[in-house]
Design a protein around this motif. Structure first.
Motif, PDB file in Angstrom:
ATOM      1  N   GLN A   1       0.825  -1.205   0.000  1.00 49.28           N
ATOM      2  CA  GLN A   1       0.000   0.000   0.000  1.00 49.28           C
ATOM      3  C   GLN A   1       0.856   1.250   0.000  1.00 49.28           C
ATOM      4  O   GLN A   1       0.589   2.207  -0.724  1.00 49.28           O
ATOM      5  CB  GLN A   1      -0.917   0.014   1.223  1.00 49.28           C
ATOM      6  CG  GLN A   1      -2.023  -1.027   1.196  1.00 49.28           C
ATOM      7  CD  GLN A   1      -2.827  -1.020   2.488  1.00 49.28           C
ATOM      8  OE1 GLN A   1      -2.340  -0.562   3.519  1.00 49.28           O
ATOM      9  NE2 GLN A   1      -4.042  -1.538   2.427  1.00 49.28           N
ATOM     10  N   ARG A   2       1.893   1.232   0.812  1.00 51.21           N
ATOM     11  CA  ARG A   2       2.738   2.421   0.905  1.00 51.21           C
ATOM     12  C   ARG A   2       3.509   2.665  -0.385  1.00 51.21           C
ATOM     13  O   ARG A   2       3.604   3.794  -0.864  1.00 51.21           O
ATOM     14  CB  ARG A   2       3.708   2.266   2.090  1.00 51.21           C
ATOM     15  CG  ARG A   2       4.621   3.464   2.251  1.00 51.21           C
ATOM     16  CD  ARG A   2       5.116   3.572   3.666  1.00 51.21           C
ATOM     17  NE  ARG A   2       4.018   3.812   4.584  1.00 51.21           N
ATOM     18  CZ  ARG A   2       4.172   3.940   5.892  1.00 51.21           C
ATOM     19  NH1 ARG A   2       5.368   3.826   6.416  1.00 51.21           N
ATOM     20  NH2 ARG A   2       3.153   4.174   6.673  1.00 51.21           N
ATOM     21  N   ARG A   3       4.033   1.601  -0.997  1.00 48.61           N
ATOM     22  CA  ARG A   3       4.754   1.782  -2.254  1.00 48.61           C
ATOM     23  C   ARG A   3       3.810   2.257  -3.347  1.00 48.61           C
ATOM     24  O   ARG A   3       4.158   3.123  -4.151  1.00 48.61           O
ATOM     25  CB  ARG A   3       5.440   0.479  -2.665  1.00 48.61           C
ATOM     26  CG  ARG A   3       6.605   0.085  -1.762  1.00 48.61           C
ATOM     27  CD  ARG A   3       7.467  -0.968  -2.434  1.00 48.61           C
ATOM     28  NE  ARG A   3       6.720  -2.187  -2.719  1.00 48.61           N
ATOM     29  CZ  ARG A   3       6.589  -3.207  -1.884  1.00 48.61           C
ATOM     30  NH1 ARG A   3       7.165  -3.137  -0.689  1.00 48.61           N
ATOM     31  NH2 ARG A   3       5.921  -4.285  -2.214  1.00 48.61           N
ATOM     32  N   ALA A   4       2.593   1.691  -3.391  1.00 52.07           N
ATOM     33  CA  ALA A   4       1.618   2.137  -4.390  1.00 52.07           C
ATOM     34  C   ALA A   4       1.230   3.591  -4.159  1.00 52.07           C
ATOM     35  O   ALA A   4       1.103   4.377  -5.109  1.00 52.07           O
ATOM     36  CB  ALA A   4       0.380   1.241  -4.346  1.00 52.07           C
ATOM     37  N   GLY A   5       1.053   3.948  -2.887  1.00 53.97           N
ATOM     38  CA  GLY A   5       0.703   5.328  -2.582  1.00 53.97           C
ATOM     39  C   GLY A   5       1.801   6.302  -2.969  1.00 53.97           C
ATOM     40  O   GLY A   5       1.538   7.362  -3.556  1.00 53.97           O
ATOM     41  N   LEU A   6       3.061   5.959  -2.663  1.00 59.24           N
ATOM     42  CA  LEU A   6       4.171   6.839  -3.016  1.00 59.24           C
ATOM     43  C   LEU A   6       4.376   6.898  -4.515  1.00 59.24           C
ATOM     44  O   LEU A   6       4.818   7.919  -5.056  1.00 59.24           O
ATOM     45  CB  LEU A   6       5.448   6.377  -2.311  1.00 59.24           C
ATOM     46  CG  LEU A   6       5.463   6.565  -0.788  1.00 59.24           C
ATOM     47  CD1 LEU A   6       6.752   6.029  -0.201  1.00 59.24           C
ATOM     48  CD2 LEU A   6       5.298   8.037  -0.428  1.00 59.24           C
ATOM     49  N   ALA A   7       4.071   5.781  -5.234  1.00 55.99           N
ATOM     50  CA  ALA A   7       4.176   5.802  -6.695  1.00 55.99           C
ATOM     51  C   ALA A   7       3.188   6.798  -7.280  1.00 55.99           C
ATOM     52  O   ALA A   7       3.532   7.609  -8.160  1.00 55.99           O
ATOM     53  CB  ALA A   7       3.920   4.406  -7.252  1.00 55.99           C
ATOM     54  N   LEU A   8       1.941   6.752  -6.798  1.00 57.29           N
ATOM     55  CA  LEU A   8       0.941   7.694  -7.285  1.00 57.29           C
ATOM     56  C   LEU A   8       1.271   9.118  -6.851  1.00 57.29           C
ATOM     57  O   LEU A   8       1.043  10.082  -7.589  1.00 57.29           O
ATOM     58  CB  LEU A   8      -0.443   7.292  -6.774  1.00 57.29           C
ATOM     59  CG  LEU A   8      -1.628   8.121  -7.279  1.00 57.29           C
ATOM     60  CD1 LEU A   8      -1.674   8.113  -8.800  1.00 57.29           C
ATOM     61  CD2 LEU A   8      -2.937   7.593  -6.700  1.00 57.29           C
ATOM     62  N   TRP A   9       1.816   9.263  -5.647  1.00 56.59           N
ATOM     63  CA  TRP A   9       2.215  10.587  -5.158  1.00 56.59           C
ATOM     64  C   TRP A   9       3.293  11.182  -6.050  1.00 56.59           C
ATOM     65  O   TRP A   9       3.213  12.354  -6.459  1.00 56.59           O
ATOM     66  CB  TRP A   9       2.716  10.459  -3.725  1.00 56.59           C
ATOM     67  CG  TRP A   9       3.065  11.753  -3.056  1.00 56.59           C
ATOM     68  CD1 TRP A   9       4.220  12.474  -3.204  1.00 56.59           C
ATOM     69  CD2 TRP A   9       2.259  12.500  -2.143  1.00 56.59           C
ATOM     70  NE1 TRP A   9       4.193  13.605  -2.438  1.00 56.59           N
ATOM     71  CE2 TRP A   9       2.997  13.644  -1.773  1.00 56.59           C
ATOM     72  CE3 TRP A   9       0.997  12.303  -1.594  1.00 56.59           C
ATOM     73  CZ2 TRP A   9       2.515  14.593  -0.886  1.00 56.59           C
ATOM     74  CZ3 TRP A   9       0.520  13.258  -0.704  1.00 56.59           C
ATOM     75  CH2 TRP A   9       1.262  14.379  -0.357  1.00 56.59           C
ATOM     76  N   ALA A  10       4.321  10.374  -6.385  1.00 55.38           N
ATOM     77  CA  ALA A  10       5.395  10.867  -7.247  1.00 55.38           C
ATOM     78  C   ALA A  10       4.870  11.199  -8.635  1.00 55.38           C
ATOM     79  O   ALA A  10       5.246  12.222  -9.229  1.00 55.38           O
ATOM     80  CB  ALA A  10       6.509   9.821  -7.343  1.00 55.38           C
ATOM     81  N   ALA A  11       3.989  10.328  -9.173  1.00 53.77           N
ATOM     82  CA  ALA A  11       3.417  10.598 -10.489  1.00 53.77           C
ATOM     83  C   ALA A  11       2.585  11.879 -10.464  1.00 53.77           C
ATOM     84  O   ALA A  11       2.635  12.683 -11.402  1.00 53.77           O
ATOM     85  CB  ALA A  11       2.573   9.418 -10.945  1.00 53.77           C
ATOM     86  N   SER A  12       1.829  12.088  -9.396  1.00 53.60           N
ATOM     87  CA  SER A  12       0.999  13.288  -9.300  1.00 53.60           C
ATOM     88  C   SER A  12       1.859  14.546  -9.245  1.00 53.60           C
ATOM     89  O   SER A  12       1.544  15.555  -9.874  1.00 53.60           O
ATOM     90  CB  SER A  12       0.109  13.220  -8.049  1.00 53.60           C
ATOM     91  OG  SER A  12      -0.741  12.106  -8.097  1.00 53.60           O
ATOM     92  N   GLY A  13       2.956  14.469  -8.488  1.00 54.12           N
ATOM     93  CA  GLY A  13       3.843  15.625  -8.431  1.00 54.12           C
ATOM     94  C   GLY A  13       4.475  15.929  -9.768  1.00 54.12           C
ATOM     95  O   GLY A  13       4.584  17.087 -10.184  1.00 54.12           O
TER      96      GLY A  13
END
Length: 493
Positions: free
Chosen positions: A133-145
Motif C-alpha cells: 500500500q505504501r509503495r503504491a501510494g508513493l508511486a501515485l504521489w510521485a506521479a501526481s507531483g
C-alpha cells in the motif's frame, strides 16, 4: 478489515495526491505567462519573476513548520483548512489588480500549500499500513507531483496563448473545493495535543529569510556579476543561515527534533530528494527557453514538447514501485541516477542545429523515466523510519527538501545561463543560447552525481530499513519493522 477503514481507502489516494499536483502545478503555472503578467500589471522583469520565486521559496521554507503542525493537530482538519485557504488565495490571484496584490496572494497560496502537502502525506502514511500500500501510494504521489509540474507549464502556456493568465489561477478553485468536499469522508483520526505556542515559528522565519536572501543573491549574479550588492546579499544569507543553526540548537521547539536528526535514513532520503529536485527542476525551464528561442516554439507548443517528462513518470511509476519492492532503496536509487543522469548528459550535448526528435526528446524521456524511481526511493527511505508522533514532521522534511532543492536548482540555472549569455542577443546568436543551455545541463548532471553519492552513504545494503510509523509487526527484506520507541516518541512530543 472494518468497513469504516476500507471505505475511505477507495478514494484516499486520488484525494491526497491532489495536494502535490496542485502545489507543483502552481510552482510552474506562471513560467510561460510571466511576459503577459509583466505587461498587464506594469511590473518590472525582476518583480515578475518573483511571482514564481516567492511561491516556491515560501512553500519550501514553511513546509517544515507545516509538518510540525500536523504532529500537534489533527492532519485531517489541517488538510481541509489548507484546501479552503488555497481555493481562496487562488481566486485572489486571479482577480489581482496590481503586481503587489498578486505577490501577496501568491504568498498566501504558498502558506496554504506548505500546510496542505505535509497534511495530505501524513494522512496517506497513517492509513497505508502495509508495504504494498505504501509503495503504491508513493508511486501515485510521485506521479501526481510530476504531472503537476508539467501540467502547470502546459496550463500556463495555454492560458497565456488563448484564455488569459488569470484563468490558470481560477482552475485551482474547483479542484481545491472538490478535494475539500471529498475530504469530509475521511475518518477524523486521532487527536493531537497542542504543545506550546511557538511551534518552531522563529526557525521557520529564519529559514525563509535565508532562502529568499540566498536565491536573490544567486539570481543577481546573472545580471550584476559578483558586485558589491551581490556579495552583500550572499554575506547576509550566510549570517542568517548561521543564526538559523544557532536558533535551532537552542530552541525548545526546533523545526526538526534531535531524535529525527539522528536518523540516517531520514537524512539521506531528504538530502537525496533535495539534490534530485535541484538537478531536475531546471529541465522544464531550460527546455522551454531552448525550444522557444532556438526553434521558435510558442508557449503552448513548448509545453506540449515537454510532455515526455510526464510520460516517463506515468509509464515508469508502476514499474518503479515493483523495482523498489524487490531491490530496496539503494539499488533503485542508483538505477534512477543512471537513467536521469544519462538524460541530462544527453541534453548537455545539444548543438545549435539539434532538432527536437533526436536532440531534445530522448533526453527528456530519460529524465522522466528516472525521476519516479529516484523520488520514490528517497521518499520511502525518509518517511519509513519515524514513529507515528513524528510522521507529519518527516513528511514536511521530505516535501520541504524537494521545494528548496527546486528553488536552488532554478536559481543556479538562471545564474549559469544568465552569465553565459550575458551581453549576447540569443535571438540572433543561437550558439550563445545553446552554450548557456548545455552548461546548465552539465551542472544538473553534476548534481545527479551527488544523488548517487548520497545513496552510497545513507542507503547502501546492510542497513535495516523499517517499514514505517504505522507498522507494529515485522516485515521482510529491506523493509523490516522498527520505529521510534516509546521514550523517543514522548521526548519528541
Amino acid at each position: 478489515m472494518p468497513a469504516a477503514v476500507t471505505r475511505p481507502r477507495r478514494f484516499l489516494l486520488p484525494l491526497v495526491c491532489l495536494a502535490p499536483l496542485l502545489a507543483n502545478a502552481d510552482a510552474g503555472l506562471v513560467v510561460l505567462a510571466l511576459p503577459d503578467i509583466q505587461r498587464e500589471l506594469s511590473m518590472s522583469l525582476t518583480e515578475a519573476h518573483w511571482v514564481t520565486n516567492v511561491y516556491v521559496l515560501l512553500v519550501g521554507g514553511l513546509q517544515l513548520l507545516g509538518g510540525r503542525l500536523c504532529d500537534r493537530h489533527a492532519a485531517r482538519g489541517l488538510l481541509r483548512g489548507s484546501l479552503m485557504a488555497f481555493a481562496v488565495t487562488s481566486a485572489c490571484c486571479a482577480v489581482a489588480p496590481t503586481g503587489w496584490v498578486l505577490l501577496s496572494a501568491r504568498a498566501g497560496q504558498a502558506v496554504a500549500a506548505a500546510v496542505l502537502v505535509p497534511a495530505a502525506m501524513c494522512v496517506l502514511l497513517t492509513v497505508a499500513t502495509e508495504d504494498a500500500q505504501r509503495r503504491a501510494g508513493l508511486a501515485l504521489w510521485a506521479a501526481s507531483g510530476g504531472i503537476g509540474s508539467v501540467a502547470g507549464v502546459l496550463v500556463g502556456g495555454l492560458a497565456a496563448t488563448h484564455l488569459g493568465w488569470r484563468w490558470a489561477f481560477l482552475l485551482n478553485v474547483p479542484l481545491a473545493l472538490g478535494a475539500l468536499a471529498g475530504s469530509r469522508r475521511l475518518e477524523p483520526g486521532e487527536r493531537r495535543r497542542p504543545r506550546g505556542t511557538s511551534v518552531a515559528a522563529p526557525g521557520a522565519l529564519l529559514l525563509v529569510s535565508t532562502l529568499l536572501t540566498l536565491v536573490y543573491g544567486l539570481v543577481s549574479i546573472a545580471d550584476q556579476g559578483f558586485g558589491l550588492s551581490t556579495c552583500a546579499l550572499l554575506a547576509v544569507a550566510v549570517v542568517l543561515g548561521g543564526s538559523l543553526v544557532r536558533c535551532e540548537a537552542r530552541s525548545g521547539q526546533p523545526l526538526i527534533p534531535v531524535v529525527l536528526l539522528r536518523d540516517r535514513w531520514l537524512a539521506a532520503g531528504a538530502l537525496g530528494i533535495l539534490f534530485v529536485a535541484a538537478a531536475t527542476g531546471p529541465v522544464v525551464f531550460m527546455g522551454s527557453v531552448y525550444l522557444r528561442e532556438a526553434h521558435g516554439y510558442t508557449a503552448w507548443t513548448a509545453g506540449c514538447a515537454l510532455l515526455p517528462v510526464v510520460g516517463g513518470v506515468i509509464v515508469v511509476g508502476r514499474w518503479s514501485s515493483r523495482l523498489l519492492g524487490r531491490c530496496g532503496p539503494h539499488l533503485s536509487c542508483l538505477v534512477g541516477c543512471g537513467l536521469t543522469g544519462s538524460g541530462l548528459v544527453w541534453l548537455a550535448s545539444l548543438a545549435p542545429d539539434s532538432g527536437y526528435p533526436t536532440g531534445v526528446l530522448p533526453g527528456l524521456a530519460l529524465v522522466g523515466a528516472g525521476l519516479p524511481v529516484l523520488w520514490m526511493s528517497c521518499e520511502l527511505a525518509a518517511v519509513s523510519t519515524v514513529g507515528r508522533p513524528a510522521v507529519g514532521t518527516a513528511a514536511g522534511v521530505v516535501q520541504s527538501a524537494g521545494q528548496i532543492g527546486a528553488a536552488l536548482g532554478l536559481a543556479l540555472a538562471v545564474t549559469v545561463y544568465g552569465r553565459t549569455v550575458h551581453g549576447a542577443d540569443v535571438s540572433t546568436d543561437p550558439a550563445a543560447l545553446t552554450e548557456g543551455a548545455t552548461r546548465t545541463f552539465w551542472c544538473c548532471a553534476v548534481l545527479m552525481l551527488c544523488v548517487a553519492l548520497t545513496a552510497q552513504w545513507g542507503l547502501r545494503p546492510g542497513r535495516s530499513l523499517p517499514v514505517g510509523p504505522t507498522h507494529t509487526s515485522g516485515g521482510t527484506g529491506p523493509f523490516r519493522s522498527s520505529g521510534c520507541n516509546a521514550t523517543e516518541a514522548e521526548a519528541y512530543r
